[in-house]
Scaffold this active site. Structure first.
Site, short mmCIF file in Angstrom:
data_model
loop_
_atom_site.label_atom_id
_atom_site.label_comp_id
_atom_site.label_asym_id
_atom_site.label_seq_id
_atom_site.Cartn_x
_atom_site.Cartn_y
_atom_site.Cartn_z
N ASP A 199 0.54 -0.57 0.06
CA ASP A 199 0.43 0.04 0.17
C ASP A 199 0.80 1.11 0.01
O ASP A 199 1.65 1.20 0.86
CB ASP A 199 -0.82 -0.06 1.30
N SER A 206 -0.51 4.69 0.45
CA SER A 206 -0.94 5.91 0.84
C SER A 206 -0.17 6.38 1.59
O SER A 206 0.52 5.29 2.60
CB SER A 206 -2.32 5.38 1.14
N GLY A 207 -0.32 7.26 1.80
CA GLY A 207 0.80 8.37 2.28
C GLY A 207 2.35 8.70 2.27
O GLY A 207 3.47 8.67 3.05
N SER A 211 2.90 8.13 -3.45
CA SER A 211 3.03 7.41 -4.80
C SER A 211 2.40 8.80 -6.00
O SER A 211 2.87 8.23 -6.91
CB SER A 211 2.20 6.42 -4.69
N SER A 212 1.60 9.72 -5.52
CA SER A 212 1.04 10.24 -6.68
C SER A 212 2.23 10.89 -7.57
O SER A 212 2.40 10.94 -8.90
CB SER A 212 0.33 11.08 -5.99
N ALA A 261 5.92 10.28 -7.20
CA ALA A 261 6.71 9.16 -8.00
C ALA A 261 6.18 9.14 -8.77
O ALA A 261 6.73 9.01 -10.17
CB ALA A 261 6.89 8.10 -6.76
N ASP A 317 7.26 16.89 -2.11
CA ASP A 317 6.93 14.95 -2.39
C ASP A 317 7.55 14.86 -3.43
O ASP A 317 8.62 14.78 -3.88
CB ASP A 317 5.59 15.39 -2.93
#
Length: 408
Positions: free
Chosen positions: A123, A125-126, A129-130, A132, A174
């Site tokens: 997973d 989430s957090g 990943s977006s 990346a 990020d």
């Protein structure tokens, strides 16, 4: 997919990131710390030879097809971007990458044929990943079109994907972490000036390159929450509250013409005028200024190899995120409390916006496996339904620091 030989396939490797200190202040021009981990996104691709982009995913169903000359405007941002369905929306990052590159006058003559996947059964989430995914698409399209692009330019391009194309009001933390990190180092970045530098752990002996690996590991504990909770999904609203607090403080200090972000408010002006802020705005401002101070102290601790002190600051940051930034939900708060009780944990906080996803912790390398078992067992007791949605092998993951994104 492409019918090409294996030797023609290229791969964009784009790591996930963690933000130990500097949570929720990048969009206000604050100072942040970050590092990548040795998990992330892989995008295998070949140049398409024409204007087509054809993509498949290891996580999502279906195939995405579009032409690079079809992407000329942002998505419909009428709804809160944070609530979009990833399952039906996964191809938007590739379209966003095309939009970002072309909006800055980069000439794309061909697309890509690619297969994208994240770390298997994990997973994401957090752990951003977006960003990346966006960086992976940018680097693949640039490589296919022989474009020479600096990491700083790609930070801006990925910001365009998130802010302009997708309509999310996040900052540049990020993508900066993903593009600027270096193996084993902590990235410092001033999100107002874009100044950045790498903070290396101390060199204590002949094997200094591996000593930090023996001192700590990174623990990721996943909650099983897949979607933002509707009653708590106000990411953009909190950004707006930070800006409103900045506007009040700037006008009170005679600097009302400045852009309303908290980095434009001098700490002295904040201390003088914070009493006039309405309760919610006061909490957001308190988080911003206290988090900036935690980052400064954290950089000093990291450079000195004081990982326990660094962990204490992580824990304080997590508490401020709950009390002052008011993010988090019951399962994540419970998970954080469990992680903090685990053997060998130096400190823990939410990773990401705090409405879904995971907790991140710095843990003594010698006790990492024991800590992971403890967290897995205790979370199963408190949240059996959410825990059952996780692959138990990957519900708690021990990982190490990673490197920057690259095409290999």
């Amino acid at each position: 997919m492409s019918g090409r030989g294996r030797e023609e396939v290229r791969c964009a490797a784009s790591p996930y990131r963690i933000c130990p200190l500097g949570a929720h202040i990048d969009h206000q021009g604050g100072i942040v710390s970050a590092m990548t981990i040795n998990k992330g996104i892989l995008l295998g691709f070949v140049p398409s030879g024409d204007t087509q982009v054809i993509l498949r995913s290891g996580q999502f169903k279906g195939e995405v097809r579009f032409r690079i000359d079809e992407v000329s405007c942002p998505m419909n941002n009428g709804n809160d971007a944070s609530k979009r369905d990833e399952e039906s929306d996964w191809g938007s990052y590739a379209r966003g990458a095309v939009y970002a590159l072309q909006s800055r006058k980069n000439r794309l003559v061909q697309g890509i044929i690619g297969y994208i996947c994240g770390t298997e059964d994990m997973d994401s989430s957090g752990i951003s990943s977006s960003a990346a995914v966006g960086v992976a698409y940018l680097m693949a399209l640039e490589n296919a079109n022989n474009l020479i692009v600096s990491p700083e330019e790609n930070i801006e391009y990925d910001r365009l994907i998130e802010n302009e194309f997708r309509g999310l009001r996040n900052g540049i933390l990020d993508q900066s972490a993903i593009l600027l990190s270096s193996y084993g180092s902590l990235l410092y970045m001033n999100c107002k000036t874009k100044e950045h530098k790498l903070i290396h752990p101390p060199k204590l002996g002949k094997n200094h390159e591996t000593e930090w690996q023996e001192a700590y590991k990174i623990l990721l504990a996943f909650s099983g929450l897949k979607h933002a909770l509707t009653e708590n999904s106000g990411y953009n609203r909190r950004v707006g509250e930070c800006q409103e607090a900045a506007s009040v403080l700037l006008h009170a200090s005679g600097n009302g013409a400045a852009e309303p972000v908290l980095s434009n408010v001098e700490p002295e002006a904040y201390q003088t005028h914070k009493h006039i802020l309405e309760s919610n705005l006061a909490k957001r401002a308190e988080h911003y200024f206290s988090e900036n101070m935690r980052v400064i102290k954290g950089l000093e601790a990291w450079a000195s190899g004081r990982f326990k002190d660094f962990g204490t600051l992580i824990t304080e940051s997590g508490l401020s995120s709950i009390q002052n930034y008011e993010c988090g939900c019951k399962p994540l708060i419970q998970l954080r409390e469990i992680v903090l009780k685990a053997p060998g944990v130096f400190g823990a906080r939410f990773s990401g916006a705090g409405f879904r996803g995971c907790c991140v912790a710095l843990v003594d390398a010698n006790l990492a496996a024991e800590a992971a078992s403890f967290v897995r067992e205790e979370y199963n007791k408190l949240q059996p339904d959410l825990a059952s949605q996780l692959n138990q092998k990957h519900a708690v993951v021990i990982c190490e620091a990673g490197d920057c994104a690259r095409v290999i």
